[in-house]
Design an enzyme around this catalytic site. Structure first.
Site, PDB file in Angstrom:
ATOM      1  N   GLY A  45       4.276  -0.462  -4.589  1.00 34.24           N
ATOM      2  CA  GLY A  45       3.430   0.719  -4.320  1.00 34.24           C
ATOM      3  C   GLY A  45       2.066   0.339  -4.089  1.00 34.24           C
ATOM      4  N   HIS A  46       1.724  -1.111  -4.092  1.00 33.47           N
ATOM      5  CA  HIS A  46       0.339  -1.425  -3.568  1.00 33.47           C
ATOM      6  C   HIS A  46       0.041  -1.824  -2.240  1.00 33.47           C
ATOM      7  CE1 HIS A  46      -3.815  -3.502  -4.350  1.00 33.47           C
ATOM      8  NE2 HIS A  46      -4.027  -2.485  -4.701  1.00 33.47           N
TER       9      HIS A  46
END
Length: 142
Positions: A45-46
């Site tokens: 998710g980053h």
């Protein structure tokens, strides 16, 4: 230092344990390493199209190294846990990508009562990734 010894020194556990090995240790200085595997939980998710290690996790890795340094110089303190009390002068200089290994160098600069003042430098591939100063204090655990 083995994983068992690292876990005996600090309360962090996978997936949030960010120290793989102790490279060097003295009374007021420690050097640790962490390799960020491609399957680390945060990469999904980053910046998933261009995954990078979050800067706060680089700081956390260095603070965990600092906690190991402090644990080895202090008698066990019942009903208390070391926590970050302050972080100052943070400078991010280089991104860290999946598969890269960082080296965290932490030095104890002062100690007053139940507060410890430290400075940290995280490098990757011989280049500075982040540097900062931080304070650890004891908090009641109950």
């Amino acid at each position: 230092m083995s994983l068992h010894e690292i876990c005996a020194a600090i309360p962090h556990r996978p997936p949030f344990l960010l120290v793989d090995e102790i490279v060097e240790r003295a009374e007021t200085r420690i050097v640790c390493r962490k390799t960020f595997r491609e399957d680390e939980w945060f990469f999904a998710g980053h910046y998933p199209e261009f995954p990078i290690v979050p800067g706060v996790l680089l700081c956390e890795a260095a603070m965990q190294a600092g906690a190991i340094l402090l644990a080895n110089g202090q008698p066990p303190l019942e009903r208390s846990v070391p926590v970050a009390a302050r972080i100052d002068d943070v400078r991010f200089k280089r991104m860290v990508r999946p598969g890269e290994t960082v080296e965290m160098e932490v030095e104890l600069t002062d100690h007053v009562s139940t507060a410890w003042y430290l400075k940290a430098k995280v490098t990757c591939g011989g280049q500075l990734a982040v540097r900062f100063q931080f304070t650890c204090a004891l908090a009641p655990s109950s």
